[in-house]
Design an enzyme around this catalytic site. Structure first.
Site, PDB file in Angstrom:
ATOM      1  N   GLU A  34       0.697  -1.278  -0.004  1.00 44.86           N
ATOM      2  CA  GLU A  34       0.018  -0.116  -0.013  1.00 44.86           C
ATOM      3  C   GLU A  34       0.887   1.304  -0.188  1.00 44.86           C
ATOM      4  O   GLU A  34       0.468   2.165  -0.683  1.00 44.86           O
ATOM      5  CB  GLU A  34      -0.942   0.075   1.168  1.00 44.86           C
ATOM      6  N   TYR A 113      -6.799   6.191   4.510  1.00 41.41           N
ATOM      7  CA  TYR A 113      -6.952   5.090   3.273  1.00 41.41           C
ATOM      8  C   TYR A 113      -6.007   4.073   3.895  1.00 41.41           C
ATOM      9  O   TYR A 113      -6.699   2.785   3.760  1.00 41.41           O
ATOM     10  CB  TYR A 113      -6.681   5.882   2.351  1.00 41.41           C
ATOM     11  N   ASP A 131      -9.477   5.736  -1.924  1.00 41.68           N
ATOM     12  CA  ASP A 131      -8.545   6.510  -2.571  1.00 41.68           C
ATOM     13  C   ASP A 131      -9.010   7.055  -3.829  1.00 41.68           C
ATOM     14  O   ASP A 131     -10.154   7.598  -4.115  1.00 41.68           O
ATOM     15  CB  ASP A 131      -7.620   5.314  -2.991  1.00 41.68           C
TER      16      ASP A 131
END
Ligand code: SF4
Length: 350
Positions: A34, A113, A131
């Site tokens: 991520e 997020y 996102d």
């Protein structure tokens, strides 16, 4: 909207891309992927992820590594604060990845997020991710007219996403909606005729696909002018670690002179800083200005070279290294590119 999750699921079953971080529930690996993907395209991030995980397979290994080595593995990916934060966060964990949303959110460099992504993918916690892809998809399907770069616009879409989330399968739902934005509801010219939401999509019905999402304003890019000087001293050259709170903190670079406007080569040696470092030596231009675009600035960098007499040394902040060792230091991509173009650094994998 009824069936939102089902429509997504059927679409995903056909379009899912196999990615190495998709089939893991290891929070550490999900976290790394991520952070890499925050500002990097999947195609570029893929190899970096594999290399990073191979060298740093768990929190303990990452925490025990030096920052220099972590940055070296990040070299070329840009946004180096991500790597510094990863390293600092790994060192703050005492060897155990946090298992609560609050614990994950408290990690350095992790925002809402990323915390939602890690907690839903690794622990199946019901947190909807929002996102850029999700902002675009939901603002179009529900014709959200508030700017997505405003707190109100983001807030509205966050609520929508949380309402739509399939709480029994939050991990799948989050993957599906982001993939849908990445492959189907793309920023330019989405193929609405083939879209499974074409009957529900308000943007399509109201002919607003190109107008959504709305953005409040673009950030103006500032310009910076860099002159890099490669110093040759027999088999040696000089580097300096960027310590200041600025781009590329913690990375290494060859001597740099900055100016408020573009410099002609003959003006460079008239700069006070140049004289302080190199006296009356004459640099020669070895690479014409390269343009390097970052999120908030454009850098125009010229590259010069000069030969330093054997007895002279640069100030202490510069380290003298063997030219052949240059490749072992984490350099900003711009510096690597300039040196490669000038033939002063061999291309990696060449
Ligand atoms: S119909 Fe077009 S704009 Fe609407 S969700 Fe599908 S691809 Fe996006």
């Amino acid at each position: 909207m009824k069936n939102f999750a089902q429509i997504l699921l059927s679409w995903y079953a056909v379009h899912k891309r196999p990615l190495p971080w998709r089939d893991t529930q290891d929070p550490y690996k999900i976290w790394i992927s991520e952070i890499i993907l925050q500002q990097t395209r999947v195609a570029q991030g893929y190899d970096y992820f594999l290399r990073f995980i191979k060298r740093f397979p768990d929190v303990q290994t990452l925490a025990a590594a030096s920052q220099d080595e972590v940055l070296k593995y990040w070299e070329g990916l840009g946004y180096y604060s991500r790597a510094r934060n990863l390293h600092a966060a790994a060192q703050s964990m005492n060897g155990v990845f946090p298992s609560s949303y609050e614990g994950v959110l408290a990690l350095k460099g992790v925002g809402e997020y990323t915390a939602a992504a890690i907690c839903s993918f690794a622990y199946k916690m019901p947190y909807a991710v929002v996102d850029g892809n999700v902002l675009r998809v939901l603002s179009r399907i529900f014709a959200v007219s508030l700017p997505i770069d405003s707190a109100e616009g983001k807030g509205q879409i966050k609520q929508l996403a949380q309402r739509l989330l399939d709480e029994r399968h939050p991990d799948d739902f989050n993957q599906e909606i982001m993939e849908f934005g990445a492959l189907q509801c793309v920023p330019q010219n989405p193929d609405c005729a083939q879209c499974p939401f074409k009957k529900q999509c308000k943007a399509l019905q109201n002919d607003k696909v190109d107008a959504l999402p709305v953005r409040a304003g673009k950030t103006k890019l500032s310009r910076r002018y860099f002159s890099y000087v490669y110093v040759a001293q027999g088999p040696y050259t000089y580097l300096r670690r960027r310590e200041e709170k600025d781009i590329w903190q913690g990375l290494y670079e060859i001597p740099l002179l900055q100016s408020a406007s573009p410099l002609a080569p003959e003006d460079l040696c008239r700069l006070k800083e140049f004289k302080k470092l190199f006296g009356s030596l004459s640099p020669r231009l070895v690479c014409a200005p390269l343009k390097h675009i970052l999120s908030h600035q454009i850098i125009l960098a010229s590259f010069y070279a000069l030969t330093l007499p054997a007895k002279k040394r640069l100030p202490k902040e510069f380290i003298r290294i063997k030219k052949a060792d240059l490749k072992n230091y984490a350099l900003p991509r711009l510096v690597q590119k300039g040196l490669e173009k000038a033939g002063l650094l061999a291309k990696e994998n060449a």
